[in-house]
Design an enzyme around this catalytic site. Structure first.
Site, PDB file in Angstrom:
ATOM      1  N   ASP A   1      -6.845   1.385 -10.342  1.00 36.75           N
ATOM      2  CA  ASP A   1      -6.826   3.120  -9.951  1.00 36.75           C
ATOM      3  C   ASP A   1      -7.099   2.847  -8.499  1.00 36.75           C
ATOM      4  O   ASP A   1      -7.535   2.253  -7.795  1.00 36.75           O
ATOM      5  CB  ASP A   1      -7.662   3.945 -10.670  1.00 36.75           C
ATOM      6  CG  ASP A   1      -9.309   3.594 -10.457  1.00 36.75           C
ATOM      7  OD1 ASP A   1      -9.318   2.463 -10.555  1.00 36.75           O
ATOM      8  OD2 ASP A   1      -9.990   4.506 -10.158  1.00 36.75           O
TER       9      ASP A   1
ATOM     10  N   GLU B   1     -12.372   3.376 -11.526  1.00 36.76           N
ATOM     11  CA  GLU B   1     -13.327   2.921 -10.555  1.00 36.76           C
ATOM     12  C   GLU B   1     -13.452   4.033  -9.614  1.00 36.76           C
ATOM     13  O   GLU B   1     -14.849   4.368  -8.815  1.00 36.76           O
ATOM     14  CB  GLU B   1     -13.031   1.724  -9.775  1.00 36.76           C
ATOM     15  CG  GLU B   1     -14.117   0.902  -9.248  1.00 36.76           C
ATOM     16  CD  GLU B   1     -14.259   1.593  -7.704  1.00 36.76           C
ATOM     17  OE1 GLU B   1     -15.151   1.183  -7.254  1.00 36.76           O
ATOM     18  OE2 GLU B   1     -13.112   1.865  -7.091  1.00 36.76           O
TER      19      GLU B   1
END
Lengths: 499, 499
Positions: free
Chosen positions: B125, B190
């Site tokens: 991400d 994250e």
């Protein structure tokens, strides 16, 4: 200085002339019926106008602003007006680039020198609006919900401009002679400070404006459900305070603790503008404000204003002041500072761990007599620079004033206002409130200073129209009855003694 | 407490085992040549991955996050890995709604019990990015300029994840047996605090993680052009402070002076978080920080760090501290507060005269030993509530902590780090810097606490990759040589004594 208490006796004599003229009663009824019959057509035209996103604050929307001015000019041309699209030059942007200003539409209907000549001022640009700001409907698709017409610019100021145009159209449709000559000045930069209009008015003072007797502005709203006449507006000085640090945004983990963050500096200086109780902390601002007179206090005291209703309308449990006079006074005749937002920082949903490199606060200070925008600019700039200097930050602060609009104040005993009272009485069968406006119609002061003509503000917007905010609307009632008010007002003005 | 100075003697013995093993030299050269030959293919794969706007902070982009996880899983499946897409449940949003979390990809290559088993952690991400934020190129179209590959997520963390995948692929392509078993844990949350991953690690502690010997994280960067090993990261507590007033935005002219404006309140409380010199003013925060030891001071003193270069890189004339030790210490082992921005206020270009009705400040506090996020949450909430109460505002303040990630600290004399030094020496022929990371890899602490395994952070990102900011990039050099570093590192780890 407050001027409203010194009424020359000649004005009081003039007042009596205005009071009755049954000769026009018949025409008013016919005109009024005609307006009722045109309601759906009027709403459709407003829908067409609202569909144009003429947001003058966003240069990317400038083509829409140009289109809006062309539509306005075309509408007036089709009606046979003498129409001009006046080039008022370019706008310099903060980054040094330039962009063309929307042209100003001027128009003239009738030039009978025996008649009074009124000049109607309005604007067809709008404030920004996005569906995701919290609008219940698409802000650029006029939507009728229970007789309220929702859309950006519906009340501010497209419907009032159209109501004035429809006023002239109604006379034409019924082959009734206009009782006064009617001129129009319609601009497309009002929401960002009417750039270029001052110079245009000055340039045409001895041409277009030379035969104008009175200026009428309908760019405001009522205070309650009772119709109102507006005799004052606040000005506005709009500032950008830019703090620039690193050359680009930084990761707050990787760089946090090593750089002096522009956002921290900006928050620090913004926090020195106003006290929690709303007191402006910039030296010199409060001292410039004309003191509240006893007569003024009494006048405010007499105005019908429901504090609880006001509170519930805006959805707050407590206002800045809890009595009517303080509340109205701070709304109308004291300055305020509003921090509108910050450009350049993270403003989206979710989380972003960024140190913004350059942040620009947007704030504005409403202006009242006897403040002077040029002085305010210096006061704010000096103050923020001195506050910033104390932080010993290596970042760069740049304060610019991008709008500097003066306040305006009229004499409430002027015949123009007596004519307004009579027109309100005819259409609504009540006495109007005499009110001031907390918002800014920047050009009122210019009209007064440059042309020397008298001005009246004749609002038809509702008290809850949501100007500048989500779900702005114009009610069908105010739109249609407002058109009738304008029709009635032209009759009243026709009977004022020509200067 | 700092643990890095107590080195059990067994570790010093182990160290000697790592130093030489010529048997693998040949394979390294072949593998290295293979990596060079695959450069364009590697860049293309990175381009495909960067094209997916897997911004985990924006729920509207959640479908892209899901797609990114599927692509990752597919890539590993094609290579013959034992791959799982692990459902980690739902995310609760601040407004009470829920949305599915991106699944976590786990994969396994090899299960030889005689070999070491490493588990590579990474994330796919990314932080938000928009062209108009000031990117020179489309952030989601990987663009090669002079050997630098510009794109959001290029360095953080897509290229490092791919470099690990390519490491395994290289062995496979050359039919060289992997010297260790390699597992992967790749997540998609994250950037917003690794929601759901803690629970997943805990749940699989005795299954997927049971045979893991070491955990490797490559989600950070070097300090200079010299390769580095990272032995600590800061945690992060991310807060929303919401001030809510009127039920909708108001016109600042019409309402300014009558309402207590939420933005003024918010600015007022934000200004109490940090002093102009960067000191955190929230009671209890500074007291919780482990003191800087003399040995630590000396270690920082010995690190090569060019302050002038750092200043010119970020484009500032003056930093928060003007000596290396203070600077590194405040970057790595002291907390900082960053105000990221304000949601709900006017953030566009131009001017808007609005009183925003509800404004949400976003700020975060980097965490270091011995701070505790749960305590920080209480300290910040209590403090802001008490500051706000003093303002006597009728507006409502709501403080929420949306991320609470702990700091992490490793022992630099651990064999994992000795293996890292040897690998760096082989590929780059220099000694690595031993550094800490100001940013947060939230999961490091969880891995350590739950699995009890040792962790190394082995960065391949450049010092100037612009993580989280405009124009993030990964250089071809770091991407390719970084892949070789991973290949060499697996060899080194293979020779550590199996626990």
């Amino acid at each position: 200085m407050m001027k409203i208490w010194k009424i020359p006796s000649i004005l009081l004599v003039l007042t009596s002339i205005v009071t009755s003229h049954p000769d026009h009663l018949f025409e008013y009824e016919k005109l009024s019926q005609y307006v009722d019959s045109q309601q759906e057509q009027y709403v459709q035209t407003l829908r067409d106008w609202v569909a144009v996103e003429s947001d003058s604050s966003d240069v990317l929307r400038r083509p829409d602003c140009h289109r809006m001015m062309n539509m306005t000019a075309e509408k007036l041309r089709v009606m046979g007006g003498m129409v001009d699209l006046v080039d008022i030059g370019i706008q310099e942007l903060p980054d040094g680039k330039t962009v063309a200003l929307p042209k100003v539409v001027t128009a003239q209907f009738g030039s009978d020198q025996r008649k009074q000549t009124v000049c109607v001022y309005g604007h067809v640009d709008v404030q920004p609006a996005k569906l995701e700001d919290g609008w219940a409907t698409d802000p650029y698709n006029l939507t009728d919900i229970n007789g309220n017409l929702y859309g950006r610019g519906a009340s501010d100021n497209k419907a009032p401009v159209l109501a004035w145009i429809h006023t002239v159209e109604a006379y034409q449709a019924l082959n009734i002679e206009l009782p006064v000559n009617v001129k129009f000045v319609i601009e497309g930069m009002e929401e960002t400070g009417s750039n270029g209009l001052d110079a245009m008015i000055t340039a045409q003072r001895d041409t277009f404006f030379s035969d104008v007797d009175y200026i009428i502005i309908s760019d405001c709203g009522w205070l309650s459900r009772r119709p109102a006449l507006t005799y004052g507006t606040r000005g506005n000085c709009y500032f950008f305070a830019e703090v620039e640090g690193p050359k680009q945004d930084l990761h707050s983990g990787v760089y946090g603790g090593t750089v002096i963050e522009p956002m921290t500096d900006l928050i620090g200086i913004l926090d020195t503008l106003i006290s929690p109780s709303g007191q402006i902390l910039i030296p010199g601002i409060r001292e410039a404000v004309a003191p509240l007179s006893d007569q003024e206090w009494k006048m405010y005291q007499d105005i019908e204003f429901d504090i609880d209703n006001f509170k519930s309308k805006i959805g707050v449990s407590q206002l800045m002041y809890n009595n009517k006079v303080d509340l109205l006074a701070h709304r109308w005749r004291y300055p305020t500072v509003t921090i509108h937002g910050i450009d350049g920082a993270f403003s989206g949903p979710g989380t972003k761990t960024v140190i913004p490199a350059k942040v620009i606060a947007k704030f504005s200070i409403r202006q009242v007599p006897d403040m002077d925008p040029a002085m305010v600019k210096k006061q704010v700039t000096d103050y923020l620079n001195s506050v910033f200097a104390k932080r010993k930050s290596p970042n760069k602060l740049k304060v610019t004033m991008v709008i500097g609009a003066k306040p305006w104040l009229a004499e409430t005993k002027h015949p123009l206002y007596e004519a307004g009272k009579a027109a309100v009485k005819r259409v609504f069968n009540v006495e109007p409130d005499l009110i001031r406006e907390g918002g800014t119609i920047p050009i009122a002061k210019t009209f007064e200073d440059v042309t020397g003509k008298s001005i009246i503000m004749l609002p038809i917007g509702g008290f809850d129209d949501g100007l500048h905010s989500q779900n702005e609307k114009m009610s069908r009632y105010n739109y249609i009855e407002g058109t009738k008010l304008f029709i009635a007002y032209l009759h009243e003005v026709a009977h004022l003694k020509k200067d």
